[in-house]
Design a protein around this motif. Structure first.
Motif, PDB file in Angstrom:
ATOM      1  N   LYS A 332      56.020 -57.322 -61.672  1.00 34.92           N
ATOM      2  CA  LYS A 332      54.789 -56.685 -61.206  1.00 34.92           C
ATOM      3  C   LYS A 332      55.083 -55.312 -60.588  1.00 34.92           C
ATOM      4  CE  LYS A 332      51.215 -59.507 -61.815  1.00 34.92           C
ATOM      5  NZ  LYS A 332      49.926 -59.073 -62.415  1.00 34.92           N
ATOM      6  N   SER A 333      54.189 -54.353 -60.854  1.00 30.94           N
ATOM      7  CA  SER A 333      54.222 -53.062 -60.176  1.00 30.94           C
ATOM      8  C   SER A 333      52.972 -52.987 -59.320  1.00 30.94           C
ATOM      9  CB  SER A 333      54.231 -51.915 -61.194  1.00 30.94           C
ATOM     10  OG  SER A 333      54.194 -50.665 -60.539  1.00 30.94           O
ATOM     11  N   VAL A 334      53.138 -53.150 -58.016  1.00 34.78           N
ATOM     12  CA  VAL A 334      51.993 -53.235 -57.113  1.00 34.78           C
ATOM     13  C   VAL A 334      52.157 -52.276 -55.936  1.00 34.78           C
ATOM     14  CG1 VAL A 334      51.628 -55.659 -57.714  1.00 34.78           C
ATOM     15  CG2 VAL A 334      52.949 -55.075 -55.668  1.00 34.78           C
ATOM     16  N   ASP A 335      51.031 -51.992 -55.298  1.00 32.83           N
ATOM     17  CA  ASP A 335      51.021 -51.263 -54.034  1.00 32.83           C
ATOM     18  C   ASP A 335      50.682 -52.229 -52.913  1.00 32.83           C
ATOM     19  OD1 ASP A 335      51.394 -48.849 -55.373  1.00 32.83           O
ATOM     20  OD2 ASP A 335      49.253 -48.360 -55.387  1.00 32.83           O
ATOM     21  N   VAL A 336      51.281 -51.994 -51.766  1.00 33.41           N
ATOM     22  CA  VAL A 336      50.882 -52.679 -50.537  1.00 33.41           C
ATOM     23  C   VAL A 336      50.242 -51.617 -49.646  1.00 33.41           C
ATOM     24  CG1 VAL A 336      51.640 -53.968 -48.517  1.00 33.41           C
ATOM     25  CG2 VAL A 336      52.726 -54.387 -50.740  1.00 33.41           C
ATOM     26  N   LEU A 337      48.926 -51.691 -49.498  1.00 32.47           N
ATOM     27  CA  LEU A 337      48.180 -50.699 -48.729  1.00 32.47           C
ATOM     28  C   LEU A 337      48.058 -51.128 -47.274  1.00 32.47           C
ATOM     29  CD1 LEU A 337      46.172 -48.153 -48.794  1.00 32.47           C
ATOM     30  CD2 LEU A 337      44.369 -49.890 -48.904  1.00 32.47           C
ATOM     31  N   ILE A 338      48.365 -50.205 -46.377  1.00 31.95           N
ATOM     32  CA  ILE A 338      48.073 -50.364 -44.949  1.00 31.95           C
ATOM     33  C   ILE A 338      46.925 -49.415 -44.665  1.00 31.95           C
ATOM     34  CG2 ILE A 338      48.968 -50.252 -42.593  1.00 31.95           C
ATOM     35  CD1 ILE A 338      51.794 -50.484 -43.787  1.00 31.95           C
ATOM     36  N   SER A 339      45.726 -49.936 -44.522  1.00 28.38           N
ATOM     37  CA  SER A 339      44.517 -49.113 -44.501  1.00 28.38           C
ATOM     38  C   SER A 339      44.593 -48.011 -43.447  1.00 28.38           C
ATOM     39  CB  SER A 339      43.287 -49.992 -44.237  1.00 28.38           C
ATOM     40  OG  SER A 339      42.109 -49.222 -44.253  1.00 28.38           O
ATOM     41  N   GLY A 340      44.490 -46.775 -43.918  1.00 33.15           N
ATOM     42  CA  GLY A 340      44.507 -45.620 -43.039  1.00 33.15           C
ATOM     43  C   GLY A 340      45.874 -45.013 -42.830  1.00 33.15           C
ATOM     44  N   LEU A 341      46.944 -45.717 -43.220  1.00 34.02           N
ATOM     45  CA  LEU A 341      48.307 -45.226 -43.000  1.00 34.02           C
ATOM     46  C   LEU A 341      48.992 -44.814 -44.298  1.00 34.02           C
ATOM     47  CD1 LEU A 341      50.587 -44.732 -40.942  1.00 34.02           C
ATOM     48  CD2 LEU A 341      51.297 -47.112 -41.293  1.00 34.02           C
ATOM     49  N   GLY A 342      48.619 -45.447 -45.414  1.00 32.18           N
ATOM     50  CA  GLY A 342      49.273 -45.157 -46.683  1.00 32.18           C
ATOM     51  C   GLY A 342      49.633 -46.440 -47.411  1.00 32.18           C
ATOM     52  N   ILE A 344      52.867 -48.655 -49.919  1.00 31.93           N
ATOM     53  CA  ILE A 344      54.238 -48.821 -50.414  1.00 31.93           C
ATOM     54  C   ILE A 344      54.152 -49.338 -51.841  1.00 31.93           C
ATOM     55  CG2 ILE A 344      56.467 -49.959 -50.079  1.00 31.93           C
ATOM     56  CD1 ILE A 344      54.044 -50.134 -47.219  1.00 31.93           C
ATOM     57  N   LYS A 345      54.713 -48.589 -52.787  1.00 32.69           N
ATOM     58  CA  LYS A 345      54.751 -49.046 -54.173  1.00 32.69           C
ATOM     59  C   LYS A 345      55.981 -49.915 -54.382  1.00 32.69           C
ATOM     60  CE  LYS A 345      54.775 -47.523 -58.995  1.00 32.69           C
ATOM     61  NZ  LYS A 345      54.783 -46.366 -59.931  1.00 32.69           N
ATOM     62  N   VAL A 346      55.747 -51.102 -54.964  1.00 25.91           N
ATOM     63  CA  VAL A 346      56.819 -52.066 -55.196  1.00 25.91           C
ATOM     64  C   VAL A 346      57.026 -52.212 -56.700  1.00 25.91           C
ATOM     65  CG1 VAL A 346      57.633 -54.405 -54.733  1.00 25.91           C
ATOM     66  CG2 VAL A 346      56.079 -53.290 -53.110  1.00 25.91           C
ATOM     67  N   ASN A 347      58.213 -51.868 -57.177  1.00 25.94           N
ATOM     68  CA  ASN A 347      58.564 -52.095 -58.575  1.00 25.94           C
ATOM     69  C   ASN A 347      59.515 -53.279 -58.622  1.00 25.94           C
ATOM     70  OD1 ASN A 347      57.244 -49.816 -59.936  1.00 25.94           O
ATOM     71  ND2 ASN A 347      58.626 -48.572 -58.713  1.00 25.94           N
ATOM     72  N   SER A 348      58.968 -54.439 -58.871  1.00 25.97           N
ATOM     73  CA  SER A 348      59.781 -55.643 -58.721  1.00 25.97           C
ATOM     74  C   SER A 348      59.983 -56.350 -60.051  1.00 25.97           C
ATOM     75  CB  SER A 348      59.130 -56.602 -57.714  1.00 25.97           C
ATOM     76  OG  SER A 348      59.945 -57.721 -57.496  1.00 25.97           O
ATOM     77  N   GLU A 349      61.202 -56.253 -60.582  1.00 23.48           N
ATOM     78  CA  GLU A 349      61.522 -56.992 -61.808  1.00 23.48           C
ATOM     79  C   GLU A 349      61.837 -58.451 -61.502  1.00 23.48           C
ATOM     80  OE1 GLU A 349      64.634 -55.042 -63.884  1.00 23.48           O
ATOM     81  OE2 GLU A 349      63.503 -53.181 -64.215  1.00 23.48           O
ATOM     82  N   ALA A 350      62.356 -58.686 -60.299  1.00 22.92           N
ATOM     83  CA  ALA A 350      62.784 -60.044 -59.953  1.00 22.92           C
ATOM     84  C   ALA A 350      61.861 -60.723 -58.946  1.00 22.92           C
ATOM     85  CB  ALA A 350      64.206 -59.998 -59.387  1.00 22.92           C
ATOM     86  N   GLY A 351      60.818 -60.022 -58.492  1.00 26.16           N
ATOM     87  CA  GLY A 351      59.950 -60.590 -57.467  1.00 26.16           C
ATOM     88  C   GLY A 351      60.475 -60.272 -56.076  1.00 26.16           C
ATOM     89  N   ALA A 352      59.629 -60.425 -55.088  1.00 28.18           N
ATOM     90  CA  ALA A 352      60.041 -60.115 -53.717  1.00 28.18           C
ATOM     91  C   ALA A 352      59.144 -60.829 -52.719  1.00 28.18           C
ATOM     92  CB  ALA A 352      59.989 -58.606 -53.473  1.00 28.18           C
ATOM     93  N   GLU A 353      59.741 -61.181 -51.580  1.00 28.58           N
ATOM     94  CA  GLU A 353      58.971 -61.698 -50.446  1.00 28.58           C
ATOM     95  C   GLU A 353      58.971 -60.622 -49.375  1.00 28.58           C
ATOM     96  OE1 GLU A 353      59.190 -65.181 -47.033  1.00 28.58           O
ATOM     97  OE2 GLU A 353      60.122 -65.550 -48.998  1.00 28.58           O
ATOM     98  N   LEU A 354      57.781 -60.218 -48.966  1.00 31.69           N
ATOM     99  CA  LEU A 354      57.627 -59.118 -48.028  1.00 31.69           C
ATOM    100  C   LEU A 354      56.820 -59.557 -46.810  1.00 31.69           C
ATOM    101  CD1 LEU A 354      56.427 -56.435 -50.642  1.00 31.69           C
ATOM    102  CD2 LEU A 354      58.796 -56.901 -49.946  1.00 31.69           C
ATOM    103  N   ALA A 355      56.919 -58.759 -45.757  1.00 34.73           N
ATOM    104  CA  ALA A 355      56.052 -58.947 -44.589  1.00 34.73           C
ATOM    105  C   ALA A 355      55.662 -57.565 -44.074  1.00 34.73           C
ATOM    106  CB  ALA A 355      56.750 -59.743 -43.502  1.00 34.73           C
ATOM    107  N   VAL A 356      54.392 -57.420 -43.739  1.00 35.56           N
ATOM    108  CA  VAL A 356      53.901 -56.176 -43.159  1.00 35.56           C
ATOM    109  C   VAL A 356      53.345 -56.486 -41.778  1.00 35.56           C
ATOM    110  CG1 VAL A 356      52.203 -54.325 -43.347  1.00 35.56           C
ATOM    111  CG2 VAL A 356      53.372 -55.148 -45.399  1.00 35.56           C
ATOM    112  N   HIS A 357      53.765 -55.699 -40.795  1.00 36.97           N
ATOM    113  CA  HIS A 357      53.261 -55.838 -39.427  1.00 36.97           C
ATOM    114  C   HIS A 357      52.425 -54.599 -39.122  1.00 36.97           C
ATOM    115  CE1 HIS A 357      56.450 -58.954 -38.410  1.00 36.97           C
ATOM    116  NE2 HIS A 357      56.931 -58.394 -39.519  1.00 36.97           N
TER     117      HIS A 357
END
Length: 371
Positions: A332-342, A344-357
């Protein structure tokens, strides 16, 4: 003029007040001696061809939208490409009835010059459709750089069909700048501002007369508390809202690494194969990389100082950080949006576990990549 009439703006009918220059009906002391008394926003439109930014809370804004649904009108919905989902008015289609909607996507000057504009239009249409928003046209523009505005004017002429034009949008999307251009390019400002509102029923709209007897209706901006731009101080607002084209920053991260966006937010790469993450945010917000196991301690000891902005003082005004866990599927090629801040584009061939604070209440969205 009787006492009741003196409590309302003679232009838009808003209740007059002197406490908050950013709210509807604000009038300076010296204007109270004039007749009719009009609010500062009406005064600026009438004398300087300039609309000022005025805001409404969500409940009052929804009442205003319901009013539009009973009219035959063209709706111009202005959104911010830097915070598309955060600035999109949820449920707009339910409130405006069958009226046509032109979606004006502002601030495209912030995107890198190599951007494929057709891809952006298709991306916007797809996300708008997912939100239940049926638009007759998507117009990409930059009010600041005067890009695409001719097409905005053409779209107004093409779709309004002799109707009034309602301009709606959230705060900080550039609505006032676009309204000012519409006023200067489109409106016969020799005519007086409308006095057709009835005291006590207005929500602070301003009717700007057009040559054919119809009006451009400037509506107050809606305040969405899920946007970081609504929570920070005015000083920090200028730092998180980019004024120049974004310069993507690419980070190669191993699992167990963290990126801090000053003290505003934190991005954890919890688990996955080594991969790249591209940051689209204002250059005035410094990024700091550390190990995930040290992130809590680093934030506790250095927030507002080494991890700044915001400063320690301004940080006290923000809600505490809340954690959001995200799972990115393989390929998947996805963005993680933090509303008002910008985002992060994720280019994940193998998948990923993320956390946003991010500060509690700020919207975090996983979406198909914009770029």
């Amino acid at each position: 003029m009787n006492e009741e009439e003196m409590n309302y703006c003679g232009g838009c009918g808003a209740t007059l007040q002197q406490e908050d220059p950013g709210a509807t009906g604000y009038v300076p002391e010296e204007a109270l001696q004039k007749e009719p008394i009009i609010c500062q926003r009406c005064f600026r439109i009438k004398h300087y061809n300039e609309a000022s930014s005025v805001t409404l809370n969500q409940d009052d804004f929804l009442k205003l939208l319901g009013h539009i649904g009973h009219k035959e009108a063209l709706v111009i919905n202005i959104v911010d490409i830097f915070d598309f989902e955060g600035s999109l008015i949820s449920g707009l289609a339910r409130f405006v009835g069958g009226n046509p909607i032109v979606l004006v996507v502002n601030k495209i000057d912030l995107l890198p010059k190599v951007t494929n504009w057709n891809r952006i239009v298709n991306w916007v249409r797809r996300l708008a459709k997912e939100q239940g928003l049926k638009v007759v046209e998507v117009v990409l523009c930059s009010a600041k750089k005067n890009i695409g505005f001719d097409r905005v004017i053409q779209a107004v002429e093409q779709y309004r069909d002799g109707k009034d034009v309602y301009v709606v949008g959230a705060t900080n999307v550039g609505k006032s700048t676009l309204i000012n251009r519409l006023i200067s390019d489109y409106s016969d400002l020799e005519a007086e501002l409308t006095t057709s509102h009835y005291p006590g029923t207005t929500l602070g709209t301003v009717e700007i007369p057009l040559d054919d007897g119809r009006n451009i209706i400037d509506t107050p901006g809606i305040v969405y508390q899920h946007r970081l731009t609504e929570l920070v101080s005015k000083k920090d607002l200028g730092k998180i809202m980019p004024g120049k084209p974004l310069k993507p920053m690419v980070y190669q991260l191993n699992e167990g690494q963290t990126l801090f966006f000053g003290s505003f937010a934190r991005f954890d790469f919890v688990r996955g194969a080594r991969q790249s993450f591209t940051i689209y945010a204002s250059n005035a917000v410094p990024l700091h990389r550390t190990k995930l196991e040290k992130a809590d301690e680093l934030y506790a000891n250095h927030k507002g100082v080494m991890l700044a902005p915001p400063s320690e003082k301004d940080l006290l005004e923000l809600p505490p950080l809340a954690k959001h866990t995200l799972h990115i599927q393989k390929g998947k090629s996805v963005d993680v949006l933090i509303s008002g801040l910008g985002w992060i584009k994720v280019n994940s061939e193998a998948g990923a576990e993320l956390a946003v604070h991010a500060p509690k209440g700020v919207k975090i969205i996983q979406r198909d990549s914009l770029i």
